[in-house]
Scaffold this active site. Sequence first.
Site, PDB file in Angstrom:
ATOM      1  N   ASP A   1      32.927  42.726  44.629  1.00 21.77           N
ATOM      2  CA  ASP A   1      34.314  42.311  44.414  1.00 21.77           C
ATOM      3  C   ASP A   1      34.433  40.926  45.053  1.00 21.77           C
ATOM      4  O   ASP A   1      34.536  40.803  46.273  1.00 21.77           O
ATOM      5  CB  ASP A   1      35.279  43.298  45.064  1.00 21.77           C
ATOM      6  CG  ASP A   1      36.732  42.903  44.859  1.00 21.77           C
ATOM      7  OD1 ASP A   1      37.055  42.380  43.782  1.00 21.77           O
ATOM      8  OD2 ASP A   1      37.543  43.115  45.789  1.00 21.77           O
TER       9      ASP A   1
ATOM     10  N   ASP B   1      38.547  45.934  49.533  1.00 18.94           N
ATOM     11  CA  ASP B   1      37.580  45.119  48.787  1.00 18.94           C
ATOM     12  C   ASP B   1      36.258  45.862  48.608  1.00 18.94           C
ATOM     13  O   ASP B   1      35.614  45.764  47.563  1.00 18.94           O
ATOM     14  CB  ASP B   1      37.352  43.781  49.491  1.00 18.94           C
ATOM     15  CG  ASP B   1      38.630  42.946  49.549  1.00 18.94           C
ATOM     16  OD1 ASP B   1      39.276  42.785  48.506  1.00 18.94           O
ATOM     17  OD2 ASP B   1      38.974  42.478  50.643  1.00 18.94           O
TER      18      ASP B   1
ATOM     19  N   GLU C   1      33.001  41.774  39.329  1.00 22.84           N
ATOM     20  CA  GLU C   1      34.269  41.709  38.625  1.00 22.84           C
ATOM     21  C   GLU C   1      34.465  40.328  38.036  1.00 22.84           C
ATOM     22  O   GLU C   1      34.148  39.321  38.667  1.00 22.84           O
ATOM     23  CB  GLU C   1      35.400  42.038  39.602  1.00 22.84           C
ATOM     24  CG  GLU C   1      36.742  42.238  38.936  1.00 22.84           C
ATOM     25  CD  GLU C   1      37.775  42.743  39.915  1.00 22.84           C
ATOM     26  OE1 GLU C   1      38.155  43.911  39.806  1.00 22.84           O
ATOM     27  OE2 GLU C   1      38.181  41.966  40.792  1.00 22.84           O
TER      28      GLU C   1
END
Length: 167
Positions: free
Chosen positions: A7, A139, A67
């Site tokens: 992330d 996260d 991501e």
Amino acid sequence: MRILGIDPGLRTLGWGVIESRNGRLSHVANGLCKSLASEDLALRLLSLHRQLAEVIAKFLPDEAAIEQTFVNKDGVATLKLGQARGAALLTLAQGGLRIGEYAPNKVKKTVVGVGHAAKEQVIHMVKLQLPGCDPAGPDAADALAIAICHAYYGGSQAGMRLREVGA
């Protein structure tokens, strides 16, 4: 197959490692790579790169997932996020990993069942799907969710790793 989920973030980059065997998922590790806001941008990116390289060396993932960047109203913040994501992609590529890229809504829909799920819902579902997992923060939970998404949609059958093609 061991999957490293990322992330991306300039201040905090979440990471999570899972194992996927015969359709079963298990938690290996998760954590946060942090950079200091007081440092020069280049030094912050270098710090994230070094920390992520240590994660790769320690846990030896077979593949990675990250991501995709979403564009928001704050162009400067989006650009900085893109730079952190670029540093992460470079580190993953240097590690010889095949990389899957997933939109935030696809990750949430895969893990929670809803594309606009709240952080709390993602954390809850990650813990359900990876028993015994205690994410180091939101996260890290997002990174584990990204790895879970890759386990369902990526996988080693979807393409060759960079090592195998000599990149």
